[in-house]
Scaffold this active site. Sequence first.
Site, mmCIF file in Angstrom:
data_model
loop_
_atom_site.group_PDB
_atom_site.id
_atom_site.type_symbol
_atom_site.label_atom_id
_atom_site.label_comp_id
_atom_site.label_asym_id
_atom_site.label_seq_id
_atom_site.Cartn_x
_atom_site.Cartn_y
_atom_site.Cartn_z
ATOM 1 N N GLY A 47 8.213 -0.240 44.869
ATOM 2 C CA GLY A 47 7.425 0.535 46.157
ATOM 3 C C GLY A 47 5.971 0.156 45.834
ATOM 4 C CB CYS A 97 2.861 1.632 37.895
ATOM 5 S SG CYS A 97 1.831 2.368 39.831
ATOM 6 C CG LEU A 98 2.997 -3.170 42.435
ATOM 7 C CD1 LEU A 98 3.559 -2.912 44.384
ATOM 8 C CD2 LEU A 98 2.781 -4.187 42.014
ATOM 9 C CG HIS A 139 6.955 5.055 40.512
ATOM 10 N ND1 HIS A 139 7.015 4.472 38.701
ATOM 11 C CD2 HIS A 139 6.079 4.849 40.666
ATOM 12 C CE1 HIS A 139 5.462 4.179 38.407
ATOM 13 N NE2 HIS A 139 5.355 4.023 39.785
ATOM 14 C CG HIS A 143 2.609 6.396 42.702
ATOM 15 N ND1 HIS A 143 0.983 6.578 42.063
ATOM 16 C CD2 HIS A 143 2.890 5.251 42.947
ATOM 17 C CE1 HIS A 143 1.707 4.843 41.428
ATOM 18 N NE2 HIS A 143 3.034 4.526 41.787
HETATM 19 NI NI NI Z 1 3.770 3.255 40.915
#
Ligand code: NI
Length: 174
Positions: A47, A97-98, A139, A143
């Site tokens: 995502g 999370c990236l 999630h 953001h």
């Molecule tokens: Ni994230």
Amino acid sequence: MSDLYEIINVPDPVLKETAQAVNKVDADIQKQMDKMLATMYEAPGIGLAANQVNLLNRVLVMDLSRQDEGEDRSPICMANPEIIRESEELSVMEEGCLSIPRQYADVERPANVRVKYLDYDGKEAELEASGLLSHCVQHEIDHLNGVLFIDYLSSLKRNMILRKVDKLKKQNLI
Ligand code: NI
């Protein structure tokens, strides 16, 4: 070389900003969705939300297919996503999370949600999500509201994670 976005990491303040609704899904937004998907696949992640690529419009992309197990890509693109129903039942899953590289923690969220959004073609659509997809879409919508999964943790745990990311950065490991 494909044209990719740079993924923004904590503690960049853009990750704490609230993204603004798009007026409609036009060719520019579609281009953004394509480029966000390419960036997400390259990372790789499941995502990605606009804030994470330094854009502040309400756009997110996801793909939960298991390409490592031979499944075809199954991208989901959303503009102006909105949770219109959520279960009282809760679910705990480990999230990452990236923008918070290599850090994972259990997060508790409503187990099932229904999300209204504009799809890639600009049409109104709804998604009923449970399990990993439910965690993922919540999630990513977080953001767009400037909320990160570490915001659900104790300040002790959150600060530990932020320090670890800082250390990885200083060691040029991320
Ligand atoms: Ni994230």
